[in-house]
Design a protein around this motif. Structure first.
Motif, PDB file in Angstrom:
ATOM      1  N   ARG A 132       3.972  11.599   1.588  1.00 46.68           N
ATOM      2  CA  ARG A 132       4.793  11.856   2.776  1.00 46.68           C
ATOM      3  C   ARG A 132       4.345  13.139   3.466  1.00 46.68           C
ATOM      4  O   ARG A 132       4.244  13.205   4.695  1.00 46.68           O
ATOM      5  N   SER A 133       4.066  14.175   2.676  1.00 45.52           N
ATOM      6  CA  SER A 133       3.599  15.439   3.251  1.00 45.52           C
ATOM      7  C   SER A 133       2.238  15.269   3.906  1.00 45.52           C
ATOM      8  O   SER A 133       1.988  15.795   4.996  1.00 45.52           O
ATOM      9  N   VAL A 134       1.353  14.523   3.235  1.00 41.84           N
ATOM     10  CA  VAL A 134       0.022  14.256   3.772  1.00 41.84           C
ATOM     11  C   VAL A 134       0.130  13.564   5.125  1.00 41.84           C
ATOM     12  O   VAL A 134      -0.520  13.957   6.103  1.00 41.84           O
ATOM     13  N   MET A 135       0.955  12.537   5.184  1.00 38.92           N
ATOM     14  CA  MET A 135       1.076  11.755   6.408  1.00 38.92           C
ATOM     15  C   MET A 135       1.759  12.554   7.513  1.00 38.92           C
ATOM     16  O   MET A 135       1.417  12.426   8.685  1.00 38.92           O
ATOM     17  N   ARG A 136       2.710  13.394   7.134  1.00 40.95           N
ATOM     18  CA  ARG A 136       3.422  14.201   8.130  1.00 40.95           C
ATOM     19  C   ARG A 136       2.491  15.243   8.754  1.00 40.95           C
ATOM     20  O   ARG A 136       2.448  15.410   9.963  1.00 40.95           O
ATOM     21  N   ILE A 137       1.710  15.924   7.918  1.00 41.54           N
ATOM     22  CA  ILE A 137       0.802  16.957   8.419  1.00 41.54           C
ATOM     23  C   ILE A 137      -0.431  16.338   9.062  1.00 41.54           C
ATOM     24  O   ILE A 137      -0.912  16.784  10.102  1.00 41.54           O
ATOM     25  N   GLY A 138      -0.930  15.261   8.434  1.00 40.40           N
ATOM     26  CA  GLY A 138      -2.157  14.648   8.918  1.00 40.40           C
ATOM     27  C   GLY A 138      -2.031  13.979  10.258  1.00 40.40           C
ATOM     28  O   GLY A 138      -3.016  13.820  10.978  1.00 40.40           O
ATOM     29  N   THR A 139      -0.821  13.588  10.637  1.00 37.79           N
ATOM     30  CA  THR A 139      -0.631  12.878  11.908  1.00 37.79           C
ATOM     31  C   THR A 139       0.352  13.590  12.840  1.00 37.79           C
ATOM     32  O   THR A 139       0.764  13.027  13.841  1.00 37.79           O
ATOM     33  N   GLU A 170      10.488   9.383  -5.359  1.00 44.10           N
ATOM     34  CA  GLU A 170       9.998  10.760  -5.273  1.00 44.10           C
ATOM     35  C   GLU A 170       8.503  10.861  -5.555  1.00 44.10           C
ATOM     36  O   GLU A 170       7.863  11.853  -5.167  1.00 44.10           O
ATOM     37  N   ASP A 171       7.935   9.871  -6.240  1.00 43.27           N
ATOM     38  CA  ASP A 171       6.506   9.906  -6.544  1.00 43.27           C
ATOM     39  C   ASP A 171       5.651   9.898  -5.279  1.00 43.27           C
ATOM     40  O   ASP A 171       4.477  10.280  -5.320  1.00 43.27           O
ATOM     41  N   TYR A 172       6.230   9.468  -4.173  1.00 40.74           N
ATOM     42  CA  TYR A 172       5.476   9.333  -2.922  1.00 40.74           C
ATOM     43  C   TYR A 172       5.701  10.514  -1.972  1.00 40.74           C
ATOM     44  O   TYR A 172       5.292  10.466  -0.817  1.00 40.74           O
ATOM     45  N   ASN A 173       6.336  11.579  -2.473  1.00 40.43           N
ATOM     46  CA  ASN A 173       6.588  12.738  -1.620  1.00 40.43           C
ATOM     47  C   ASN A 173       5.305  13.458  -1.209  1.00 40.43           C
ATOM     48  O   ASN A 173       5.210  13.983  -0.096  1.00 40.43           O
ATOM     49  N   THR A 174       4.312  13.502  -2.119  1.00 40.64           N
ATOM     50  CA  THR A 174       3.033  14.128  -1.754  1.00 40.64           C
ATOM     51  C   THR A 174       2.406  13.392  -0.587  1.00 40.64           C
ATOM     52  O   THR A 174       1.926  14.004   0.379  1.00 40.64           O
ATOM     53  N   SER A 220       9.921   2.986   3.910  1.00 42.12           N
ATOM     54  CA  SER A 220      11.097   3.715   3.422  1.00 42.12           C
ATOM     55  C   SER A 220      11.591   4.717   4.460  1.00 42.12           C
ATOM     56  O   SER A 220      12.790   4.993   4.544  1.00 42.12           O
ATOM     57  N   GLY A 221      10.670   5.259   5.266  1.00 44.12           N
ATOM     58  CA  GLY A 221      11.086   6.171   6.327  1.00 44.12           C
ATOM     59  C   GLY A 221      11.846   5.468   7.430  1.00 44.12           C
ATOM     60  O   GLY A 221      12.799   6.016   7.995  1.00 44.12           O
ATOM     61  N   ALA A 222      11.450   4.230   7.734  1.00 44.57           N
ATOM     62  CA  ALA A 222      12.074   3.480   8.827  1.00 44.57           C
ATOM     63  C   ALA A 222      13.333   2.737   8.386  1.00 44.57           C
ATOM     64  O   ALA A 222      14.284   2.602   9.166  1.00 44.57           O
ATOM     65  N   GLY A 272       0.843  -1.179   0.000  1.00 45.27           N
ATOM     66  CA  GLY A 272       0.000   0.000   0.000  1.00 45.27           C
ATOM     67  C   GLY A 272       0.881   1.232   0.000  1.00 45.27           C
ATOM     68  O   GLY A 272       2.017   1.197   0.484  1.00 45.27           O
ATOM     69  N   PRO A 273       0.405   2.350  -0.555  1.00 49.40           N
ATOM     70  CA  PRO A 273       1.235   3.565  -0.612  1.00 49.40           C
ATOM     71  C   PRO A 273       1.727   4.035   0.755  1.00 49.40           C
ATOM     72  O   PRO A 273       2.905   4.371   0.913  1.00 49.40           O
TER      73      PRO A 273
END
Length: 287
Positions: free
Chosen positions: A274-281, A268-272, A97-99, A89-90
């Motif tokens: 990443r921003s969603v998850m960073r701000i959303g949580t 890099e396609d998953y950077n959007t 990838s973050g961990a 899943g995205p």
């Protein structure tokens, strides 16, 4: 004598073809193709077997489908390189990838011709709510707490509009996208978050899109970091060649009816997302 010579030539040609033709042998170690458990294991095996058989044919090597017990176990397995090929899943890919660091990406799904998908915040067609700011003091339905499109993305969209979950009258997790759609349709919640596919399914029954998310990169296929580079290249080529292969439509729609192809995938396609998850949580942003 002439007949014997012809037979001998034919036998030699057949033997040569047998020796040079690519074939799968028991001596070759199977590639382990791991899938996250978003459906029952029997259903996932059924859906992904055509893809496994296609890859076997392309690589001349057996491919074995394996289903992990949980999303987190799947993330850990991929992060620790205890796999050969993985479907993720995205949000799981972003967490992994973050961990653990990025892995070689092979391809990503294309649904209805696009390698991205969208989340929707929905209301009933007869709702007086016209924008996200109107949701202050209203009730909201999320899906699963770990869901990209029924929790992380709609929560991000609310925050970008200046609405925190604490501004809502109430919010609840209903576990699935379909439950969210039905909860809004039934009038139990003023609004809810679902993926576009579910909104399309229920739209004619009385749902309206209030807001649409930015495009989110579709589900990726990942390779083990330590696979030979030539094998990674062959895998990537095989995935992308599904778009023009006669077997492509059957293989693709077996995974999901709306899948129409494979697209290239980069980290890099998953950077959007990443921003969603960073701000959303992000801790403290709901105060």
């Amino acid at each position: 004598m002439r007949k014997l010579s012809i037979i001998a030539v034919l036998f030699a040609l057949l033997l040569c073809a047998h020796l040079t033709a690519p074939k799968i042998t028991a001596a070759q170690e199977p590639l382990a193709f791991w899938i996250h458990p978003y459906l029952p294991a029997t259903e996932l095996i059924k859906r992904f077997t055509p893809l496994a058989r296609y890859l076997e044919d392309k690589l001349s090597r057996p491919v074995t489908i394996k289903i992990e017990k949980s999303y987190q176990a799947h993330i850990n397995r991929v992060g620790n390189d205890e796999f050969d090929i993985a479907f993720m899943g995205p949000s799981s890919y972003v967490n992994m990838s973050g961990a653990y660091g990025k892995k070689p990406l092979l391809a990503r799904l294309a649904v209805r011709g696009k390698p991205v998908f969208f989340g929707m915040i929905i209301v009933r067609t007869d709702s007086p709510i016209n924008n996200l700011k109107d949701l202050r003091g209203k009730s909201f339905a999320f899906g699963d707490p770990n869901s990209t499109m029924s929790h992380l993305v709609p929560r991000y969209m609310l925050k970008k509009a200046g609405v925190s979950v604490n501004d809502l009258k109430k919010y609840e997790f209903l576990h699935t996208h379909h439950n969210v759609a039905l909860g809004v349709l039934g009038g139990y919640y003023d609004a809810g978050g679902v993926k576009e596919e579910v909104f399309r399914q229920y739209r004619e029954r009385g749902l309206r899109m209030l807001a649409k998310s930015p495009p989110i990169a579709e589900h990726p296929f990942v390779a083990r970091t330590t696979l030979p580079k030539t094998l990674i290249k062959s895998l990537r080529k095989a995935f992308l060649e599904l778009n023009g292969d006669d077997r492509g439509p059957a293989v693709l729609t077996s995974m999901k009816k709306s899948v129409t192809g494979m697209g290239p995938a980069r980290n890099e396609d998953y950077n959007t997302l990443r921003s969603v998850m960073r701000i959303g949580t992000k801790p403290g942003t709901d105060k």
